[in-house]
Design an enzyme around this catalytic site. Structure first.
Site, PDB file in Angstrom:
ATOM      1  N   MET A  36      14.050  -0.202   5.138  1.00 60.23           N
ATOM      2  CA  MET A  36      14.206  -0.944   3.889  1.00 60.23           C
ATOM      3  C   MET A  36      15.677  -1.323   3.682  1.00 60.23           C
ATOM      4  O   MET A  36      16.566  -0.503   3.933  1.00 60.23           O
ATOM      5  CB  MET A  36      13.735  -0.077   2.717  1.00 60.23           C
ATOM      6  N   MET A 136      -0.587  -3.632   3.298  1.00 63.60           N
ATOM      7  CA  MET A 136       0.042  -2.700   2.367  1.00 63.60           C
ATOM      8  C   MET A 136      -0.960  -2.314   1.296  1.00 63.60           C
ATOM      9  O   MET A 136      -1.472  -3.174   0.573  1.00 63.60           O
ATOM     10  CB  MET A 136       1.292  -3.342   1.742  1.00 63.60           C
TER      11      MET A 136
HETATM   12  C1  DX5 Z   1       5.913   1.961   1.250  1.00 65.39           C
HETATM   13  C2  DX5 Z   1       5.912   2.866   2.442  1.00 65.39           C
HETATM   14  C3  DX5 Z   1       4.856   3.948   2.249  1.00 65.39           C
HETATM   15  C4  DX5 Z   1       4.913   5.017   3.293  1.00 65.39           C
HETATM   16  C5  DX5 Z   1       3.693   5.915   3.231  1.00 65.39           C
HETATM   17  O1  DX5 Z   1       6.875   0.975   1.428  1.00 65.39           O
HETATM   18  O2  DX5 Z   1       5.641   2.108   3.609  1.00 65.39           O
HETATM   19  O3  DX5 Z   1       3.606   3.328   2.238  1.00 65.39           O
HETATM   20  O4  DX5 Z   1       4.957   4.458   4.531  1.00 65.39           O
HETATM   21  O5  DX5 Z   1       3.775   6.578   2.046  1.00 65.39           O
HETATM   22  P1  DX5 Z   1       2.676   7.652   1.568  1.00 65.39           P
HETATM   23  O6  DX5 Z   1       1.824   8.008   2.746  1.00 65.39           O
HETATM   24  O7  DX5 Z   1       3.483   8.813   1.078  1.00 65.39           O
HETATM   25  O8  DX5 Z   1       1.908   6.952   0.517  1.00 65.39           O
HETATM   26 ZN    ZN Z   2       5.395   1.285   6.290  1.00 64.07          ZN
END
Ligand code: DX5
Ligand code: ZN
Length: 213
Positions: A36, A136
């Site tokens: 990020m 996502m």
């Molecule tokens: C969001 C991240 C999360 C992460 C997983 O930008 O990409 O989705 O990978 O997070 P959990 O499994 O803790 O929801």
């Molecule tokens: Zn991710």
């Protein structure tokens, strides 16, 4: 059989090297890196040196999720550092084909990710070039969020668009023992999980439970 890609975002960053080795022993299939830049999403995580250093501790494939405004700039850095899959956000670029071909030129598999509110139809023009689609199931930026209930419908829509092309469908965010089977039933090939894998420290049991074993 679904594959589990633990998100290192949820690990103790002071122990990334040993964590990588433990995840491999525990049966993880890939390691997912949530990169990020503090602009595309309101969080800042890690750069390519983390991959280079972790590569010494595991043979697992490195699945890099670029939540960045300028993926073209970062692709060479992460490919050189050991990425096997590099996924960018469709919302971040004008020319997806340019990004996909750069990822391929660097010898990596190319993935496109869709934020929760981005229509599935947006990926249709790229299904003959891309290797993976990352759905996502939370708003990108942070781990530990709640799974968006409409995600399974989106997974099924993507599977319809893909047809019989060799494109992997990966789901990322809020994946746990309750939401994993729903995503698997909808057709997910890879599940990204941070909180659910690293909670309570029993990585093997958590990974097996996410796989439904
Ligand atoms: C969001 C991240 C999360 C992460 C997983 O930008 O990409 O989705 O990978 O997070 P959990 O499994 O803790 O929801
Ligand atoms: Zn991710």
């Amino acid at each position: 059989m679904v594959k589990i890609a633990p998100s290192i975002l949820a690990a103790d960053s002071a122990k990334f090297g040993s964590e990588a080795a433990l995840l491999e022993t525990a049966g993880a299939d890939l390691i997912h890196f949530d990169v990020m830049d503090g602009h595309f999403v309101p969080n800042l995580t890690f750069g390519p040196k983390i991959l280079k250093d972790m590569k010494k501790h595991t043979d697992l494939m490195f699945d890099v999720h670029l939540m960045v405004c300028d993926p073209l700039r970062f692709i060479p850095w992460f490919a050189d550092a050991g990425a096997d899959i590099i996924t960018f956000h469709i919302e971040a670029v004008e020319n997806c084909r340019e990004v996909i071909s750069l990822i391929h030129r660097y010898g990596c598999k190319a993935g496109i990710s869709l934020k929760p509110h981005t229509e599935v139809s947006a990926i249709a023009p790229f299904c003959d070039e891309v290797d993976l689609i990352l759905v996502m199931s939370v708003e990108p930026g942070f781990g530990g969020q709640k799974f968006i209930e409409s995600t399974p419908k989106k997974i099924k829509q993507i599977k319809d668009i893909i047809g019989n092309r060799p494109i992997l469908t990966e789901v990322d965010g809020g994946i746990n023992m309750q939401t994993a089977p729903i995503c698997i039933d909808a057709g997910a090939d890879i599940l990204v999980a941070g909180t659910a894998v690293f909670a309570n420290g029993d990585y093997r049991r958590n990974i097996l439970a996410l796989k439904g074993e």
